[in-house]
Design a protein around this motif. Structure first.
Motif, PDB file in Angstrom:
ATOM      1  N   ILE A  81       0.877  -1.169   0.000  1.00 26.57           N
ATOM      2  CA  ILE A  81       0.000   0.000   0.000  1.00 26.57           C
ATOM      3  C   ILE A  81       0.915   1.220   0.000  1.00 26.57           C
ATOM      4  N   PHE A  82       0.867   1.976  -1.069  1.00 25.61           N
ATOM      5  CA  PHE A  82       1.688   3.185  -1.137  1.00 25.61           C
ATOM      6  C   PHE A  82       1.063   4.273  -0.272  1.00 25.61           C
ATOM      7  N   VAL A  83       1.921   4.982   0.469  1.00 26.81           N
ATOM      8  CA  VAL A  83       1.477   6.100   1.315  1.00 26.81           C
ATOM      9  C   VAL A  83       2.364   7.287   0.969  1.00 26.81           C
ATOM     10  N   THR A  84       1.788   8.294   0.321  1.00 27.52           N
ATOM     11  CA  THR A  84       2.603   9.399  -0.174  1.00 27.52           C
ATOM     12  C   THR A  84       1.814  10.703  -0.175  1.00 27.52           C
ATOM     13  N   GLY A  85       2.542  11.804  -0.243  1.00 31.20           N
ATOM     14  CA  GLY A  85       1.888  13.111  -0.263  1.00 31.20           C
ATOM     15  C   GLY A  85       1.568  13.589  -1.660  1.00 31.20           C
ATOM     16  N   LYS A  86       1.976  12.845  -2.677  1.00 30.20           N
ATOM     17  CA  LYS A  86       1.815  13.289  -4.059  1.00 30.20           C
ATOM     18  C   LYS A  86       0.820  12.404  -4.809  1.00 30.20           C
ATOM     19  N   THR A  87       0.046  13.025  -5.682  1.00 29.31           N
ATOM     20  CA  THR A  87      -0.898  12.253  -6.513  1.00 29.31           C
ATOM     21  C   THR A  87      -0.266  11.808  -7.823  1.00 29.31           C
ATOM     22  N   LYS A  88       0.852  12.406  -8.188  1.00 24.01           N
ATOM     23  CA  LYS A  88       1.395  12.201  -9.537  1.00 24.01           C
ATOM     24  C   LYS A  88       1.909  10.778  -9.779  1.00 24.01           C
ATOM     25  N   TYR A  89       2.113  10.014  -8.695  1.00 25.05           N
ATOM     26  CA  TYR A  89       2.642   8.659  -8.872  1.00 25.05           C
ATOM     27  C   TYR A  89       1.542   7.590  -8.910  1.00 25.05           C
ATOM     28  N   ALA A  90       0.295   8.011  -8.809  1.00 22.24           N
ATOM     29  CA  ALA A  90      -0.791   7.041  -8.644  1.00 22.24           C
ATOM     30  C   ALA A  90      -0.864   6.053  -9.806  1.00 22.24           C
ATOM     31  N   ASP A  97       1.211  -3.485  -9.087  1.00 24.45           N
ATOM     32  CA  ASP A  97       0.145  -4.281  -8.467  1.00 24.45           C
ATOM     33  C   ASP A  97      -0.121  -3.841  -7.033  1.00 24.45           C
ATOM     34  N   ALA A  98      -0.101  -2.547  -6.813  1.00 24.41           N
ATOM     35  CA  ALA A  98      -0.351  -2.026  -5.469  1.00 24.41           C
ATOM     36  C   ALA A  98      -1.774  -2.333  -5.014  1.00 24.41           C
ATOM     37  N   ILE A  99      -1.905  -2.634  -3.741  1.00 25.63           N
ATOM     38  CA  ILE A  99      -3.236  -2.844  -3.164  1.00 25.63           C
ATOM     39  C   ILE A  99      -4.019  -1.535  -3.202  1.00 25.63           C
ATOM     40  N   ASP A 100      -3.341  -0.436  -2.837  1.00 24.00           N
ATOM     41  CA  ASP A 100      -4.011   0.867  -2.801  1.00 24.00           C
ATOM     42  C   ASP A 100      -2.958   1.975  -2.791  1.00 24.00           C
ATOM     43  N   LEU A 106      -3.118  10.759   6.332  1.00 26.78           N
ATOM     44  CA  LEU A 106      -3.993   9.595   6.219  1.00 26.78           C
ATOM     45  C   LEU A 106      -5.340   9.814   6.886  1.00 26.78           C
ATOM     46  N   LYS A 107      -6.362   9.248   6.260  1.00 26.10           N
ATOM     47  CA  LYS A 107      -7.702   9.249   6.849  1.00 26.10           C
ATOM     48  C   LYS A 107      -8.048   7.818   7.258  1.00 26.10           C
ATOM     49  N   ARG A 108      -8.616   7.692   8.435  1.00 27.43           N
ATOM     50  CA  ARG A 108      -8.867   6.367   9.005  1.00 27.43           C
ATOM     51  C   ARG A 108      -9.725   5.490   8.090  1.00 27.43           C
ATOM     52  N   ASP A 109     -10.782   6.049   7.504  1.00 25.82           N
ATOM     53  CA  ASP A 109     -11.669   5.218   6.677  1.00 25.82           C
ATOM     54  C   ASP A 109     -10.969   4.719   5.419  1.00 25.82           C
ATOM     55  N   ARG A 110     -10.134   5.573   4.803  1.00 28.83           N
ATOM     56  CA  ARG A 110      -9.402   5.143   3.607  1.00 28.83           C
ATOM     57  C   ARG A 110      -8.343   4.108   3.972  1.00 28.83           C
ATOM     58  N   PHE A 111      -7.699   4.311   5.117  1.00 28.36           N
ATOM     59  CA  PHE A 111      -6.698   3.344   5.581  1.00 28.36           C
ATOM     60  C   PHE A 111      -7.346   1.981   5.797  1.00 28.36           C
ATOM     61  N   ASN A 112      -8.464   1.956   6.502  1.00 29.93           N
ATOM     62  CA  ASN A 112      -9.146   0.692   6.787  1.00 29.93           C
ATOM     63  C   ASN A 112      -9.645   0.013   5.516  1.00 29.93           C
ATOM     64  N   LYS A 117      -8.881  -4.490   1.553  1.00 28.56           N
ATOM     65  CA  LYS A 117      -8.519  -5.004   0.225  1.00 28.56           C
ATOM     66  C   LYS A 117      -7.383  -6.011   0.339  1.00 28.56           C
ATOM     67  N   ALA A 118      -6.382  -5.665   1.151  1.00 28.47           N
ATOM     68  CA  ALA A 118      -5.238  -6.567   1.335  1.00 28.47           C
ATOM     69  C   ALA A 118      -5.679  -7.882   1.967  1.00 28.47           C
ATOM     70  N   LEU A 119      -6.543  -7.803   2.968  1.00 29.64           N
ATOM     71  CA  LEU A 119      -7.041  -9.012   3.627  1.00 29.64           C
ATOM     72  C   LEU A 119      -7.851  -9.873   2.663  1.00 29.64           C
ATOM     73  N   SER A 120      -8.661  -9.225   1.841  1.00 32.93           N
ATOM     74  CA  SER A 120      -9.495  -9.950   0.884  1.00 32.93           C
ATOM     75  C   SER A 120      -8.636 -10.682  -0.142  1.00 32.93           C
ATOM     76  N   GLN A 121      -7.597 -10.002  -0.657  1.00 33.96           N
ATOM     77  CA  GLN A 121      -6.711 -10.640  -1.637  1.00 33.96           C
ATOM     78  C   GLN A 121      -5.966 -11.812  -1.017  1.00 33.96           C
ATOM     79  N   THR A 122      -5.541 -11.654   0.234  1.00 33.86           N
ATOM     80  CA  THR A 122      -4.821 -12.721   0.927  1.00 33.86           C
ATOM     81  C   THR A 122      -5.717 -13.939   1.115  1.00 33.86           C
TER      82      THR A 122
END
Length: 236
Positions: A81-90, A97-100, A106-112, A117-122
């Motif tokens: 899961i990429f965590v960054t301050g920039k949108t340009k790398y999305a 194959d990033a999960i998100d 960070l916002k709690r709802d987006r983090f969760n 998604k990661a749990l579902s793929q696993t």
């Protein structure tokens, strides 16, 4: 990972404050276990040699090597899961194959949502692997009924009125059957008759050319009229 409901995770970010923010969210999530924090890609690459990680929370812009550079250098990549301050790398992030892709702060709802998604793929991957490992057929060999797990079957070789099953980590099994009748018992999406005397497990093929297939350093001939079917099966 023994428990598919728990993901062992690590944080990679050169900012201590950003790492702390992610730590707090991880601690609130019952399905995450934090096993490491690293502040650059080089530390991470070395650390992953000793610490098994299912999920990386990965920054992109870091000194010396970026998050993308890190993933390029890893042979076995954890879910990311990429965590960054920039949108340009999305857009580029999903080439990995990033999960998100989460924006800072960070916002709690987006983090969760990303963690789910990661749990579902696993869970899906574990279910698929389990089903494949349990996929089997029964054969009769030396008057005894035997269970043959298809995931362990490397290839089948014609042997007169018999066929010989070449297995992973066990002795060959000889079965009274024609190649045609035995081929009908095998799932066609996973096994292919590449020669009048050979059926191969496509997942076991390591290398191939116009004349031969290599499985565990063993050379298996390919019929001229099976070349196209083999190329198509392996490419798909």
């Amino acid at each position: 990972m023994q428990d598919n409901s728990i993901l062992k995770c690590a944080i990679v970010d050169d900012s201590k404050l950003q790492r702390l923010a992610i730590v707090k969210l991880i601690e609130e999530h019952s399905s995450l276990e934090l096993v490491a924090e690293w502040n650059n890609a080089i530390e991470t690459k070395n650390g992953l040699l000793d610490i098994p990680v299912d999920l990386l929370f990965l920054d992109i812009e870091m000194p010396i090597l970026t998050g993308f550079d890190l993933l390029d250098d890893l042979e076995n990549k954890p879910k990311t899961i990429f965590v960054t301050g920039k949108t340009k790398y999305a857009f580029k992030a999903f080439d990995y194959d990033a999960i998100d892709y989460l924006r800072k702060p960070l916002k709690r709802d987006r983090f969760n949502a990303a963690v789910e998604k990661a749990l579902s793929q696993t869970k899906m991957a574990a279910t698929s692997k389990s089903a494949e490992n349990e996929d089997y057929i029964f054969v009769k060999s030396n008057l005894k009924k035997r269970k043959i797990f298809l995931n362990n079957l490397k290839y089948v070789e014609a042997l007169g009125d018999y066929v010989k099953l070449i297995m992973d980590n066990s002795d060959p099994v000889v079965v009274l059957a024609t190649m045609k009748s035995f081929e009908s018992q095998l799932p066609s999406e996973r096994f292919l008759r590449v020669h009048k005397s050979y059926i191969v497990n496509l997942k076991k093929v390591e290398r191939y050319n116009n004349r031969n297939i290599e499985i565990d350093q063993e050379q298996i001939p390919v019929s001229r009229h099976k070349k196209a079917a083999l190329s198509e099966a392996l490419s798909s």
